[in-house]
Design a protein around this motif. Structure first.
Motif, PDB file in Angstrom:
ATOM      1  N   LEU A 163       6.007   5.825   0.582  1.00 62.24           N
ATOM      2  CA  LEU A 163       6.576   4.459   0.338  1.00 62.24           C
ATOM      3  C   LEU A 163       5.801   3.581   0.143  1.00 62.24           C
ATOM      4  O   LEU A 163       4.504   3.652   0.547  1.00 62.24           O
ATOM      5  CB  LEU A 163       7.326   4.230   1.816  1.00 62.24           C
ATOM      6  N   PHE A 164       5.932   2.401  -0.557  1.00 59.80           N
ATOM      7  CA  PHE A 164       5.114   1.377  -0.543  1.00 59.80           C
ATOM      8  C   PHE A 164       5.487   0.400   0.373  1.00 59.80           C
ATOM      9  O   PHE A 164       6.434  -0.404   0.574  1.00 59.80           O
ATOM     10  CB  PHE A 164       5.164   0.575  -2.034  1.00 59.80           C
ATOM     11  N   MET A 165       4.515   0.122   1.331  1.00 65.75           N
ATOM     12  CA  MET A 165       4.985  -0.764   2.372  1.00 65.75           C
ATOM     13  C   MET A 165       4.065  -2.021   2.298  1.00 65.75           C
ATOM     14  O   MET A 165       2.870  -1.986   1.758  1.00 65.75           O
ATOM     15  CB  MET A 165       4.011  -0.012   3.690  1.00 65.75           C
ATOM     16  N   HIS A 191       0.735  -1.307   0.019  1.00 61.01           N
ATOM     17  CA  HIS A 191       0.181  -0.023  -0.055  1.00 61.01           C
ATOM     18  C   HIS A 191       0.814   1.105  -0.074  1.00 61.01           C
ATOM     19  O   HIS A 191       2.043   1.479   0.710  1.00 61.01           O
ATOM     20  CB  HIS A 191      -0.910  -0.058   1.242  1.00 61.01           C
ATOM     21  N   ARG A 192       0.368   2.253  -0.729  1.00 52.96           N
ATOM     22  CA  ARG A 192       1.124   3.576  -0.872  1.00 52.96           C
ATOM     23  C   ARG A 192       0.932   4.340   0.481  1.00 52.96           C
ATOM     24  O   ARG A 192      -0.339   4.744   0.732  1.00 52.96           O
ATOM     25  CB  ARG A 192       0.715   4.121  -1.993  1.00 52.96           C
ATOM     26  N   VAL A 193       1.979   4.741   1.284  1.00 50.93           N
ATOM     27  CA  VAL A 193       1.725   5.300   2.513  1.00 50.93           C
ATOM     28  C   VAL A 193       2.564   6.659   2.446  1.00 50.93           C
ATOM     29  O   VAL A 193       3.758   6.812   2.558  1.00 50.93           O
ATOM     30  CB  VAL A 193       2.366   4.427   3.600  1.00 50.93           C
ATOM     31  N   GLU A 194       2.076   7.764   2.356  1.00 50.05           N
ATOM     32  CA  GLU A 194       2.690   9.098   2.085  1.00 50.05           C
ATOM     33  C   GLU A 194       3.112   9.337   3.568  1.00 50.05           C
ATOM     34  O   GLU A 194       4.236  10.104   3.482  1.00 50.05           O
ATOM     35  CB  GLU A 194       1.671  10.057   1.450  1.00 50.05           C
ATOM     36  N   ALA A 195       2.537   9.278   4.639  1.00 50.20           N
ATOM     37  CA  ALA A 195       2.948   9.575   5.880  1.00 50.20           C
ATOM     38  C   ALA A 195       4.404   9.155   6.163  1.00 50.20           C
ATOM     39  O   ALA A 195       4.969   9.610   7.060  1.00 50.20           O
ATOM     40  CB  ALA A 195       2.170   9.372   6.958  1.00 50.20           C
TER      41      ALA A 195
END
Length: 320
Positions: A98-100, A79-83
């Protein structure tokens, strides 16, 4: 540091970093030979890459912030996580997101090629080992939704090397395969002249006699695909009458074994691979030109090469 010693040393002509920066996008590539997924992006005037290890990564798909990578035994969901990006310790302030990794769907060793995320979050995958398109729901269910009409008994035999799937508005419309055979790895016998494109809705063969077709993509009412054995980028109008064949035109050729195609704003980004002497594909027409793996950018309106980025170490083959 010399190019010989630098890991995943990538040399770019300058176009790709400018194009990705203009699009505010990253380009993901998979290399099962090196066991890596690499994200390329333009930052300033440089082409940067983030290299991460996976076990035999191949097909990838992205939708609404979700990136899924097919590996040897599973689908890995990110999942794309901007924070999380601003404080990333190794490069604070460089990344937008980041892609987590959030889930792993166990599939078994299916040799999954092209993928597509559906609106209900299930995933369609080209199941090359079993010569079919398979639906995965993330809860353990795997169901065949389509197979070529000549495949009557599904076995783990990679009979026809079904590899590519062209999707429009979540509707799988065309597939590529290397030969209409039912024997184990039967596609290897006449690989320069046995490739086909099938229309899924009626199982019609709309093109045949092709030299290893791969990576079919629908864009602006046209079907694009690659001839891996010759390095050719092909195009044909996608809308045809029930009995009509594709009227194909060669746009250009890239210098390598061509697999992996993405199209944005009439620019095609084509992946190509190095063919090493003495390997399975060393006798292909493109072998002498296939000296490096990389990405070539093509202007679809003119067929001209806009630029390229080439690996000089570590990455020798690109799939997606």
């Amino acid at each position: 540091m010399s190019s010989r010693s630098k890991r995943f040393h990538l040399v770019s002509s300058g176009f790709l970093e400018a194009f990705l920066a203009q699009q505010q996008a990253s380009l993901a590539i998979s290399t099962y030979q090196a066991g890596r997924v690499i994200l390329l992006f333009g930052h300033g005037e440089k082409l940067h890459q983030v290299v991460r290890r996976f076990r035999r990564p191949m097909g990838m798909t992205f939708r609404d912030g979700t990136l899924i990578v097919a590996t040897k035994h599973e689908l890995v969901v990110h999942h794309r996580v901007e924070a999380a990006a601003p404080g990333y310790p190794k490069a604070p302030g460089r990344y937008d997101a980041l892609f987590m990794p959030r889930a792993r769907w166990i599939t078994g060793a299916l040799d999954l090629h092209d993928l597509h995320i559906m609106p209900d979050r299930t995933v369609l995958g080209v199941n090359t080992l079993f010569s079919s398109i398979t639906r995965f729901d993330g809860a353990g269910d795997q169901s065949t939704i389509w197979k070529p009409p000549f495949i009557t008994d599904q076995r783990p035999s990679d009979a026809c090397h079904l590899n590519g799937m062209a999707v429009s508005k979540d509707d799988p419309r065309f597939v590529t395969l290397l030969a209409p055979t039912v024997s184990r790895k039967g596609w290897r016998a006449n690989r320069l002249t046995s490739g086909q494109i099938l229309r899924i809705k009626d199982n019609a063969v709309v093109a045949d006699g092709l030299p290893m077709p791969h990576s079919p993509r629908l864009h602006a009412e046209n079907l694009y695909w690659l001839h891996a054995a010759t390095g050719a980028l092909m195009v044909a109008p996608a809308r045809t009458a029930p009995t009509e064949r594709l009227s194909a035109t060669e746009i250009c050729r890239v210098g390598g074994f061509a697999r992996g195609l993405v199209i944005q704003d009439d620019v095609a980004l084509v992946g190509h691979s190095h063919i090493r002497p003495g390997t399975t594909f060393a006798d292909l027409p493109v072998a002498t030109a296939a000296t490096h793996a990389g990405i070539t950018a093509i202007d679809l309106k003119t067929g001209n090469t806009l630029g390229e980025a080439v690996y000089h170490t570590d990455c020798h083959e690109i799939y997606d």
